[in-house]
Enzyme design. Structure first.
Site, PDB file in Angstrom:
ATOM      1  N   GLU A  83       0.856  -1.193   0.000  1.00 55.69           N
ATOM      2  CA  GLU A  83       0.000   0.000   0.000  1.00 55.69           C
ATOM      3  C   GLU A  83       0.892   1.242   0.000  1.00 55.69           C
ATOM      4  OE1 GLU A  83      -3.085  -0.271  -1.112  1.00 55.69           O
ATOM      5  OE2 GLU A  83      -3.633  -1.578   0.543  1.00 55.69           O
TER       6      GLU A  83
ATOM      7  N   THR B 160       2.930   2.083  -2.120  1.00 54.90           N
ATOM      8  CA  THR B 160       4.247   1.781  -2.692  1.00 54.90           C
ATOM      9  C   THR B 160       4.267   2.082  -4.194  1.00 54.90           C
ATOM     10  OG1 THR B 160       3.438  -0.482  -2.806  1.00 54.90           O
ATOM     11  CG2 THR B 160       5.007   0.008  -1.057  1.00 54.90           C
ATOM     12  N   ASP B 161       3.087   2.145  -4.815  1.00 59.70           N
ATOM     13  CA  ASP B 161       3.087   2.259  -6.291  1.00 59.70           C
ATOM     14  C   ASP B 161       3.727   3.559  -6.765  1.00 59.70           C
ATOM     15  OD1 ASP B 161       0.822   3.743  -5.474  1.00 59.70           O
ATOM     16  OD2 ASP B 161      -0.523   2.908  -7.002  1.00 59.70           O
TER      17      ASP B 161
ATOM     18  N   GLY C 263     -16.180   4.944  -2.335  1.00 55.72           N
ATOM     19  CA  GLY C 263     -15.449   5.389  -1.144  1.00 55.72           C
ATOM     20  C   GLY C 263     -15.014   4.248  -0.240  1.00 55.72           C
TER      21      GLY C 263
ATOM     22  N   GLY D   1     -12.528   2.091  -0.949  1.00 61.70           N
ATOM     23  CA  GLY D   1     -11.146   1.660  -1.213  1.00 61.70           C
ATOM     24  C   GLY D   1     -11.095   0.510  -2.205  1.00 61.70           C
TER      25      GLY D   1
ATOM     26  N   SER E 211     -11.679   1.105  -5.443  1.00 60.36           N
ATOM     27  CA  SER E 211     -11.359   1.762  -6.710  1.00 60.36           C
ATOM     28  C   SER E 211     -12.536   1.900  -7.664  1.00 60.36           C
ATOM     29  CB  SER E 211     -10.229   1.026  -7.430  1.00 60.36           C
ATOM     30  OG  SER E 211      -9.065   1.189  -6.713  1.00 60.36           O
ATOM     31  N   SER E 212     -13.667   2.324  -7.137  1.00 59.56           N
ATOM     32  CA  SER E 212     -14.810   2.539  -8.028  1.00 59.56           C
ATOM     33  C   SER E 212     -14.485   3.644  -9.035  1.00 59.56           C
ATOM     34  CB  SER E 212     -16.062   2.888  -7.233  1.00 59.56           C
ATOM     35  OG  SER E 212     -15.858   4.056  -6.480  1.00 59.56           O
ATOM     36  N   SER E 213     -13.740   4.657  -8.617  1.00 56.82           N
ATOM     37  CA  SER E 213     -13.441   5.739  -9.559  1.00 56.82           C
ATOM     38  C   SER E 213     -12.459   5.274 -10.633  1.00 56.82           C
ATOM     39  CB  SER E 213     -12.923   6.988  -8.839  1.00 56.82           C
ATOM     40  OG  SER E 213     -11.763   6.695  -8.127  1.00 56.82           O
TER      41      SER E 213
ATOM     42  N   ASP F  86      -4.219   0.791  -9.344  1.00 54.29           N
ATOM     43  CA  ASP F  86      -5.643   0.501  -9.510  1.00 54.29           C
ATOM     44  C   ASP F  86      -5.989   0.280 -10.977  1.00 54.29           C
ATOM     45  OD1 ASP F  86      -5.504   1.141  -6.875  1.00 54.29           O
ATOM     46  OD2 ASP F  86      -6.585   3.038  -7.033  1.00 54.29           O
TER      47      ASP F  86
END
Ligand code: GLA
Length: 385
Positions: free
Chosen positions: A33, A35-36, A120, A122, A124-126, A170
């Site tokens: 998490e 780290t990307d 919201g 986490g 990754s819906s967006s 994501d």
């Protein structure tokens, strides 16, 4: 969500059949998490919750979007393409902008979309919205963009139209996820390996706090800046360092005073989290869920104490999980400040886990979490409906 409804809605709104139906999944992340964007490693997977799109071209020079979940219609002239006051539309407009910047002639687009990825949480819906729409535009207008450039276009849309300086995890997982597999992705080279995530005795259970603290995006961007500050200092002593990925703990310790306590803690977490991803990969390949679970608990400690992106509700869920029978590991997942925890739970204990954690969380907070037992699904693609 029945995707057939989207097709019908498209017909009803625009008077024509959708030319294309696309599915873009949400994602989980086993470990790795924050780290990307430090050129590090992540270990995500696409899941069986998704957003669907019914799309077609129009010759009116208009973006005509309809969100089934919000029951809201949005329209804008293609020639006036810019950020709007409608948050959900911005994700789609941001993607369209990337296509225009790449020189593609995007004429009018009709798009009806909706799905079952909780917003919201986490998951990754967006990013699913951006990635799925990028996939759809690419097909609709025969743009011939590669999967990798679609990934980057979707990420850019988030930067420019949503204002979150996200990494690439994501969009990558949503586009290239594989059924039954997690992917260990090197966020520098963008090489990746799949690892089967069909754990016969273990279930992946998400507990959604249903909370998203308002500071999530601004804190995300400030964490990213703190990591960059760390790099600026460390590279003075070792010019080969261009991202935290290149730094070692010894160098970090040597310059602790100059880094300052906050930046030091952020960097230390990132270095250790990268190591955890690289331990998690062989553990999963061997089916060693116990070791994998321990790494998840350690990751949570780091996210809570050093990277400081957790919150009381997430910590509570992890503490409760730690004390429950059949739980091998748990941690907060995604950007933080709300959303879900990810839990590795023995199959036989799953029902009991869901019941007990819901009760205890409700007692402590007055609200019930949502519990999802997720399956690992394939990445974005066209669906025949
Ligand atoms: C969000 C971002 C990702 C990643 C995670 C944290 O999901 O979009 O790029 O940084 O947070 O790991």
């Amino acid at each position: 969500m029945n995707p057939k409804r989207l097709r019908q809605k498209h017909h009803q709104l625009f008077g024509s059949e959708a030319e294309l139906m696309v599915r873009a999944p949400g994602r989980i992340n086993l470990i790795g998490e924050h780290t990307d964007y430090n050129d590090g490693f992540v270990f995500p997977a696409a899941i069986d919750k998704a957003v669907y799109f019914a799309v077609s071209q129009n010759n009116k020079g208009l973006f005509r979007f309809y969100s089934v979940d919000f029951d809201e219609y949005f329209e804008m002239k293609v020639s006036a393409l810019s950020r709007s006051g409608t948050v959900w539309a911005n994700y789609l407009l941001g993607v369209a902008r990337q296509f225009v910047k790449a020189g593609h002639a995007i004429r009018g687009v009709n798009c009806v979309f909706g799905g079952d990825i909780p917003v919201g949480a986490g998951l990754s819906s967006s990013a699913a919205l951006e990635t799925g729409f990028a996939f759809a535009l690419n097909r609709l207008f025969n743009c011939d963009e590669s999967l990798l450039s679609l990934t980057k276009m979707a990420q850019k849309a988030e930067h420019e139209f949503a204002g979150v300086m996200c990494g690439i995890m994501d969009q990558f997982a949503i586009l290239q996820g594989k059924k039954g597999n997690a992917m260990r992705l090197d966020c520098r080279s963008l090489d990746f390996d799949y690892a089967p995530l069909e754990l016969s005795e273990t279930r992946i259970v998400l507990c959604n706090t249903k909370i998203k603290h308002a500071l999530a995006s601004s804190e995300y961007n400030s964490r990213r800046k703190e990591c960059e500050q760390g790099v600026q200092i460390l590279k003075k002593y070792d010019p080969s360092i261009s991202a935290l990925r290149d730094a070692g703990i010894v160098l970090l310790e040597e310059h602790r005073t100059e880094l300052g306590e906050t930046v030091f803690k952020r960097c230390k977490y990132v270095l250790e989290e990268n190591n955890r991803v690289n331990e998690a990969f062989p553990a999963l390949q061997k089916g060693d869920v116990a070791s994998l679970g321990q790494l998840l608990f350690q990751s949570h400690e780091g996210l809570k104490n050093e990277f400081e992106v957790s919150c009381g509700e997430l910590d509570l869920l992890v503490d409760l999980a730690r004390r429950m029978e059949g739980v091998s590991g748990a941690r907060m997942m995604g950007g933080g400040f709300g959303g879900c925890t990810i839990n590795l739970v023995q199959k036989v204990h799953t029902e009991d886990f869901a019941k007990k954690i819901t009760e205890s969380y409700r007692k402590a907070t007055g609200t019930s979490p949502e519990i999802y037992v997720v399956k690992i699904a394939g990445g974005t693609g066209e669906v025949m409906i």
